[in-house]
Design a protein around this motif. Structure first.
Motif, PDB file in Angstrom:
ATOM      1  N   UNK A 113       0.812  -1.214   0.000  1.00 31.57           N
ATOM      2  CA  UNK A 113       0.000   0.000   0.000  1.00 31.57           C
ATOM      3  C   UNK A 113       0.846   1.265   0.000  1.00 31.57           C
ATOM      4  N   UNK A 114       2.158   1.101  -0.149  1.00 39.90           N
ATOM      5  CA  UNK A 114       3.023   2.269  -0.200  1.00 39.90           C
ATOM      6  C   UNK A 114       3.308   2.856   1.169  1.00 39.90           C
ATOM      7  N   UNK A 115       3.931   4.008   1.183  1.00 39.25           N
ATOM      8  CA  UNK A 115       4.329   4.608   2.456  1.00 39.25           C
ATOM      9  C   UNK A 115       3.158   5.301   3.142  1.00 39.25           C
ATOM     10  N   UNK A 116       3.298   5.448   4.447  1.00 40.64           N
ATOM     11  CA  UNK A 116       2.329   6.202   5.242  1.00 40.64           C
ATOM     12  C   UNK A 116       2.936   7.568   5.514  1.00 40.64           C
ATOM     13  N   UNK A 117       2.354   8.658   5.005  1.00 41.38           N
ATOM     14  CA  UNK A 117       2.948   9.986   5.184  1.00 41.38           C
ATOM     15  C   UNK A 117       2.862  10.475   6.626  1.00 41.38           C
ATOM     16  N   UNK A 120       5.539   8.605   9.354  1.00 41.00           N
ATOM     17  CA  UNK A 120       5.460   7.205   9.780  1.00 41.00           C
ATOM     18  C   UNK A 120       6.298   6.317   8.845  1.00 41.00           C
ATOM     19  N   UNK A 121       7.600   6.559   8.839  1.00 39.06           N
ATOM     20  CA  UNK A 121       8.478   5.887   7.893  1.00 39.06           C
ATOM     21  C   UNK A 121       8.631   4.397   8.172  1.00 39.06           C
ATOM     22  N   UNK A 122       8.436   3.972   9.432  1.00 40.64           N
ATOM     23  CA  UNK A 122       8.644   2.567   9.778  1.00 40.64           C
ATOM     24  C   UNK A 122       7.377   1.726   9.641  1.00 40.64           C
ATOM     25  N   UNK A 123       6.271   2.353   9.264  1.00 43.61           N
ATOM     26  CA  UNK A 123       4.994   1.639   9.159  1.00 43.61           C
ATOM     27  C   UNK A 123       4.915   0.885   7.832  1.00 43.61           C
ATOM     28  N   UNK A 124       4.545  -0.399   7.921  1.00 42.16           N
ATOM     29  CA  UNK A 124       4.255  -1.202   6.739  1.00 42.16           C
ATOM     30  C   UNK A 124       2.837  -1.737   6.908  1.00 42.16           C
ATOM     31  N   UNK A 171      -5.854  -1.013  17.849  1.00 43.72           N
ATOM     32  CA  UNK A 171      -4.871   0.049  18.028  1.00 43.72           C
ATOM     33  C   UNK A 171      -3.913   0.189  16.852  1.00 43.72           C
ATOM     34  N   UNK A 172      -3.977  -0.745  15.889  1.00 41.88           N
ATOM     35  CA  UNK A 172      -3.028  -0.739  14.771  1.00 41.88           C
ATOM     36  C   UNK A 172      -3.516   0.092  13.587  1.00 41.88           C
ATOM     37  N   UNK A 173      -4.579   0.864  13.767  1.00 39.64           N
ATOM     38  CA  UNK A 173      -5.191   1.594  12.653  1.00 39.64           C
ATOM     39  C   UNK A 173      -4.466   2.899  12.336  1.00 39.64           C
ATOM     40  N   UNK A 174      -4.416   3.219  11.042  1.00 41.64           N
ATOM     41  CA  UNK A 174      -3.936   4.509  10.552  1.00 41.64           C
ATOM     42  C   UNK A 174      -5.002   5.052   9.597  1.00 41.64           C
ATOM     43  N   UNK A 175      -5.372   6.304   9.769  1.00 39.26           N
ATOM     44  CA  UNK A 175      -6.432   6.906   8.957  1.00 39.26           C
ATOM     45  C   UNK A 175      -5.875   8.128   8.232  1.00 39.26           C
TER      46      UNK A 175
END
Length: 225
Positions: A113-117, A120-124, A171-175
């Motif tokens: 899904x690409x990077x998380x802006x 959050x560089x360490x998020x996969x 708790x692992x959600x990113x929006x």
């Protein structure tokens, strides 16, 4: 009612509430890391460990926490712990879908899904729902997104959920929000993460302590009779 009975009753209610919370959906809130209350949402999240199924409903509350906010949700992703993964596509084997909606259109993917802006560089991301044709979490289409005041429901199933608790998953959600007024005009964007989640275990500990206090008081009263 005597003080002793009141304490015991309160303790019992707290223990029952904690037990109920363990089988009831958790409600969490997310807020933008850069825009704060301009970009917020509430997520009702429930995980069935027997079927390895996650269901959640997300409501864009931006207009409530900051009246007039136009922040629109265009991406929802999950990075199961530990944060990050050796593979660029994270854990695989998930399937997901969005419940029918008149106002938003999200597509599911557990591919890269690409990077998380927003730093959050360490998020996969292990899986996610994105809008627009790119399938990239950092992209997205405002026209297909979730506007302030709107809600959408989603279901995700996968054997890779095995071993995770409901709290870990929720708790692992990113929006991702776009059209954020606080981030450089109406074309700005931001990422929101969890700010609060109920802790049934704390309620259970408090209830247990009160029950212990009640038992101690009863024994003391008996000795003084």
């Amino acid at each position: 009612m005597s003080p002793l009975k009141l304490v015991c009753s309160l303790a019992a209610l707290l223990v029952i509430a904690a037990a109920s919370a363990s089988v009831r959906a958790d409600t969490i809130t997310v807020a933008g890391v850069g825009s704060g209350q301009f970009s917020t949402a509430t997520v009702v999240c429930e995980f069935n460990s027997q079927t390895n199924t996650l269901t959640f409903t997300i409501t864009n509350t931006s207009a409530i926490t900051h009246p007039g906010s136009t922040s629109t949700i265009t991406g929802i992703g999950y990075d199961l712990p530990p944060i990050g993964n050796a593979s660029s596509s994270g854990l695989n084997g998930f399937t997901g879908s969005q419940a029918p909606s008149l106002g938003s259109n999200f597509d599911f993917s557990d591919a890269d899904l690409g990077n998380v802006p927003a730093g959050f560089n360490s998020v996969v991301l292990d899986f996610g729902f994105t809008t627009g044709p790119s399938g990239n979490f950092a992209g997205g289409s405002v026209n297909d997104g979730l506007l302030p005041g709107e809600s959408a429901s989603f279901t995700v199933t996968g054997a890779a959920f095995t071993g995770f608790t409901e709290a870990q998953i929720c708790n692992a959600i990113f929006v991702r929000f776009q059209n954020v007024p606080a981030a450089g005009g109406s074309g700005g964007s931001d990422v929101a993460v969890v700010t609060s989640m109920p802790e049934p275990s704390s309620i259970l500990l408090l209830g247990g302590a009160l029950m212990g206090l009640g038992a101690f008081a009863r024994r003391r009263r008996k000795r003084h009779r």
